[in-house]
Design an enzyme around this catalytic site. Structure first.
Site, mmCIF file in Angstrom:
data_model
loop_
_atom_site.group_PDB
_atom_site.id
_atom_site.type_symbol
_atom_site.label_atom_id
_atom_site.label_comp_id
_atom_site.label_asym_id
_atom_site.label_seq_id
_atom_site.Cartn_x
_atom_site.Cartn_y
_atom_site.Cartn_z
ATOM 1 C CG HIS A 1 38.313 46.366 39.231
ATOM 2 N ND1 HIS A 1 38.883 45.104 39.151
ATOM 3 C CD2 HIS A 1 37.725 46.425 40.449
ATOM 4 C CE1 HIS A 1 38.650 44.444 40.276
ATOM 5 N NE2 HIS A 1 37.947 45.225 41.081
ATOM 6 C CG ASP B 1 41.027 43.790 36.990
ATOM 7 O OD1 ASP B 1 41.454 44.934 36.764
ATOM 8 O OD2 ASP B 1 40.017 43.563 37.673
ATOM 9 C CB SER C 1 39.353 44.044 43.762
ATOM 10 O OG SER C 1 38.105 43.464 43.495
#
Length: 521
Positions: A83, A126, A215
């Site tokens: 992402h 992810d 992230s």
């Protein structure tokens, strides 16, 4: 070619531990030795700032929505969260490595290609790989953990009296109310569980630590004093109270990473008639040893039967900027940047198959943050020039040469802007109109473009000359087959094969089919 002089590059360790289950560690205190971490316990990504010089492989990933985190796992590859990989254009995305302050210090690299995990679904697995436009040679990548070390992150407690697995996390995510949000942080965390989630996909959970903005950052485990990458941050609570990581030390994710991150043994330095025998040759560095090799060509569309010759050693930590007769003495020379100092050096050639006895000469300084686009007599004054991009601004600069061994003393000239979403294939008179041209790949589309040279305007109207070039590394542009037309020599990175793409001196798609001229590259 004489050996470049520079600080010794760090030697990566080859740690290959046997399979070890933590259950055996309950006897004799072996558990503490296995889990002892190199860094002292700290609170961090809501934690303590990373000291200068530590965790240099942790990347600041800049994309359309703001900074994320990542890890350098190969000189040309950074891994991050899927992402975090959606820029408006690849030209708007870059990574910064080796820094501990946001947007300051370290080394910046442009992203030339994004490969997203095919197993990604609904926030699980992810992961994305970012291919860098030029390799990072001054920072040692972190190694992936191996499946036999899975007990280090499985989160299993074998009794209430044994501790959780522990890991070290790091990233650029600020904790709520943080006053030092601009610092890279790290923290020691408990690994509380590791197993299939509701979709049957492996994930690793940790206690308090990661924050939004971390992230893509690493979860590190320690084995034998070496930090290994076991997971990549995929989600963190707003309060930094818990986090989830995609497993990369084992399973399908690890297999995908290794398959995509091709083991490319050579870095191309260029194509030129190095030994002055009338045939174009390939010069490339063996990245395992740092040796520089000459692969003599034979002016034909096929494999060359000539044996390779070593022409230098100690070339790790140098980025090639071009091969040309820079000093106009009739011999081809190598122009390269010392990545430790940012200085530009000329290594004069002697037109022979072997080491050159000529002394290298520094011809510039302050070249860190520049990407070479090619060498050629761009302004038509009879001297070789350098075209290079400023990666921070995307501006393409002409650095005029003066055919001498030393600094030119001539100010660079800005040609145009917005070049960050292109990768350079080289400078040559592709259409044979008497002017040098620039050939580049649009990294957003994979199309190959010819930008005809114009000494007055910089470049003329571009013309598309190919498509489907994502995943190819340019080795050089030269008349490889001796037919009077410039050709492209490029490596297919997924296979390691070297291909000749014959040109026909026109502004458009060439008509001749490509020919494989090597393998194992």
């Amino acid at each position: 070619m004489s050996q470049p002089k520079h600080p010794s590059a760090p030697s990566p360790r080859d740690v290959r531990p046997p399979r070890a289950r933590r259950l055996a560690a309950l006897t004799g205190g072996l558990l503490a030795a296995v889990l002892a971490l190199a860094a002292p316990a700290a609170h961090a990504v809501d934690g303590e700032p990373v000291p200068e010089g530590s965790l240099r492989f942790v990347a600041q990933v800049n994309h359309h929505y703001g900074p994320c985190s990542g890890s350098l796992i190969h000189p040309r590859w950074v891994i991050t969260a899927e992402h975090c990989s959606y820029p408006t254009s690849l030209g708007a995305m870059n990574v910064r490595l080796g820094n501990t302050t946001l947007n300051a210090g370290g080394e910046v690299r442009i992203v030339s290609r994004i490969i997203r995990n095919p197993f990604y679904t609904g926030g699980h697995n992810d992961l994305a790989l970012l291919e860098l436009d030029t390799p990072v040679t001054t920072i040692e990548p972190v190694r992936l953990a191996t499946p036999d070390l899975e007990p280090l992150w499985d989160g299993v407690q074998y009794s209430p009296f044994t501790p959780y697995d522990q890991g070290e996390i790091s990233g650029w995510g600020p904790a709520p109310g943080s006053t030092d949000w601009f610092r890279l942080k790290h923290k020691i965390v408990d690994i509380t569980s590791s197993g299939p989630d509701g979709k049957g996909i492996k994930s690793i959970e940790v206690g308090a630590g990661p924050c939004p903005g971390d992230s893509g950052g690493p979860l590190l485990v320690n084995w034998g004093g070496e930090q290994l990458l076991a997971g990549v941050t995929k989600a963190a609570s707003v309060s930094c109270g818990s986090g989830n990581y995609s497993e990369v030390g084992a399973g399908a994710n690890r297999s995908w990473i290794l398959a995509e991150m091709a083991k490319l043994p050579y870095t191309p330095f260029g194509v030129a008639d190095w030994d002055r025998d009338g045939h174009q040759d390939v010069i490339a560095r063996d990245d395992a040893r740092g040796d520089l090799w000459l692969y003599p060509g034979q002016s034909r569309r096929g494999y060359s039967g000539a044996a390779r010759v070593r022409i230098g050693n100690g070339w790790l930590g140098f980025t090639p900027f071009g091969i040309a007769d820079w000093d106009r003495d009739g011999h081809q020379d190598i122009v390269t940047r010392n990545d430790w100092t940012g200085d530009l050096w000329l290594y004069p050639g002697e037109s022979r198959r072997g080491y050159s006895g000529s002394v290298p000469v520094r011809i510039g300084e302050g070249w860190t943050g520049r990407t070479a686009f090619g060498t050629g007599d761009w302004n038509g004054d009879g001297h070789r020039d350098l075209l290079a991009r400023d990666d921070a601004t995307g501006v393409l600069w002409l650095h005029p040469g003066r055919s001498r061994r030393g600094s030119t003393g001539i100010a660079p000239v800005s040609l145009s802007a917005q070049w960050n979403h292109y990768s350079a294939y080289g400078v040559a008179d592709w259409d044979r109109d008497g002017f040098q041209d620039l050939i580049v790949r649009d990294n957003d589309t994979g199309n190959l473009w010819l930008h005809p040279g114009d000494p007055v305007r910089g470049t003329d109207t571009p013309s598309k000359i190919g498509n489907g070039w994502a995943g190819f590394t340019p080795f050089g542009i030269a008349d490889w087959d001796g037919d009077g037309h410039r050709d492209i020599v490029a490596r297919a990175d997924h296979s390691g094969d070297l291909w000749l793409y014959p040109g026909d001196s026109r502004r458009g798609y060439p008509s001749s089919p490509q020919v494989r001229i090597g393998n194992g590259w």
